[in-house]
Design a protein around this motif. Structure first.
Motif: not given
Length: 448
Positions: A152-165
């Protein structure tokens, strides 16, 4: 530039409120459903519990990823557009396009990290409630303990960060383009959008054809039908500026005759801003198409079982719960994404509204103009969202009932349409009314 990005987020947080809310909700949804994978990965989980947890986490997690990108992209695009004067000033001060890109991408990264951090606790609570609901419906065993871990933590962080950037990079590219090459780059982007839209429509048509080739007893029958509706919705969303212009060419004159000066302003503005309004039409078409398709297909499945006197199996209950969860999440997130985009887009028009008032338009005429725009946007989004939904509904209904048109009434369609219209009108008119409370001269001076 990264220090400037950090200072910009710290000193002017209101500028990033819409993006922060979109990223926060997106990160929460992604982590909430991916925590089901953490729960399913525990030792001693029975097969049925593991299946429902993994299936729900996988299906909704993939939808969530798509929605996060669209939500953040729509708000960041408006944010960058609002900062055109600031970006121009930075260019005149010696900043290079690469430096400005790093600054805005850095801002997006900071916002994503903040949003993900804030979303952890709500995601944990929501995931625990979801698992409890599965236990209450006997789809998950009572001895299964909820877990929120690395998946949960890795997918949430990576998807949100990559989507935003990634969304920030796409949004700022045009703002920092060399004016001498902007036309060529716009043409290239238009070609890629066209290719992407056509690909989505072709995939949607292929999924609909696949549905017709599957046996009605196959549990996976609904999957390609739902995929057909989703991909067709995306295809229509990509072409929404062209679709909007086509509808205005047909109904533009009647709108001007019925609404007078406000109607003229509406048609003129919507033709000029068709590309910008695609950010509003995209969530509306996705929301309408996916919600209608999934709800009607579930109604068709339930009525077919009832008509045959068949008792619902555990798989039938699992599928029904999964569909309702998917629709609930998509409805909630798409509505919030629509509200965010409408609010940001309407707030951006403060200077436009002020200029119209200085040119002689009354506040009432401006409000009527926005109301007519909202009506046209709702009609366009609902029309093509409904068509996209039918691409999935009709083949599914043919296989399940041997009839073309479903027997279920229009109540579900009316509910979805009413929700889309309510969100659009309340957000647009509320934001416009707030803008009109400021004197026109002050609005134009402040935005200049």
């Amino acid at each position: 530039m990264l220090q400037l990005a950090f200072r910009s987020v710290k000193e002017r947080p209101g500028r990033f409120a819409a993006t922060l809310l979109s990223a926060f909700l997106g990160a929460g949804i992604v982590m909430m459903f991916n925590s089901l994978h953490d729960t399913a990965a525990q030792a001693g989980i029975d097969a049925q519990s593991e299946e429902i947890l993994s299936t729900t986490g996988g299906v909704v997690g993939s939808y969530g990823t798509l929605l996060v990108f669209f939500a953040v992209a729509s708000t960041l695009t408006v944010n960058v557009r609002q900062r055109g004067d600031e970006i121009h000033l930075l260019r005149c001060s010696g900043a290079t396009p690469a430096q400005i890109k790093r600054m805005i991408m850095g801002e997006a990264a900071f916002v994503a990290v903040i949003a993900t951090t804030l979303a952890v606790l709500p995601a944990m609570l929501a995931g625990r409630l979801l698992v409890s609901s599965f236990k209450d419906s006997n789809q998950v065993a009572d001895n299964v303990d909820y877990a929120f871990g690395s998946i949960a933590l890795s997918t949430g962080t990576s998807i949100t960060l990559l989507s935003s950037v990634g969304a920030a990079w796409l949004a700022v590219r045009r703002a920092t383009s060399d004016p001498t090459t902007t036309a060529a780059k716009d043409a290239a982007r238009a070609r890629w959008r066209t290719i992407g839209g056509i690909t989505a429509l072709v995939l949607g048509a292929g999924a609909a054809a696949t549905t017709l080739a599957i046996d009605e007893t196959e549990p996976a029958l609904m999957a390609p039908a739902a995929y057909a509706a989703v991909m067709t919705s995306i295809g229509f969303a990509v072409f929404s500026p062209h679709l909007l212009r086509a509808l205005l060419a047909i109904y533009g004159r009647p709108i001007q005759l019925l609404a007078g000066v406000a109607g003229y302003l509406t048609v003129h503005n919507m033709r000029r801003r068709a590309d910008q309004l695609a950010g509003v039409l995209m969530p509306m078409i996705l929301f309408t198409g996916v919600a209608i398709a999934t709800l009607y297909m579930q109604l068709i499945a339930s009525d077919a079982l009832d008509a045959g006197g068949v008792q619902k199996t555990a798989d039938d209950k699992n599928l029904e719960s999964l569909n309702l969860v998917i629709v609930g999440i998509i409805v909630a997130f798409a509505c919030i994404m629509l509200i965010n985009t409408l609010y940001a887009a309407t707030s951006y028009r403060n200077r436009e509204f002020g200029g119209q008032r200085l040119a002689g338009a009354t506040p009432r005429q401006v409000q009527i103009m926005v109301a007519v725009e909202s009506l046209v946007l709702t009609a366009t989004g609902v029309t093509f969202g409904t068509l996209a939904g039918l691409v999935g509904i009709l083949p599914y209904n043919i296989v399940r009932t041997d009839t073309i048109w479903p027997e279920q009434g229009p109540a579900t369609w009316i509910t979805v349409t009413a929700l889309a219209a309510t969100v659009t009108f309340l957000t647009s008119l509320g934001t416009t009314r707030r803008s009109l409370q400021t004197p026109a001269v002050d609005t134009v001076t402040a935005a200049a």
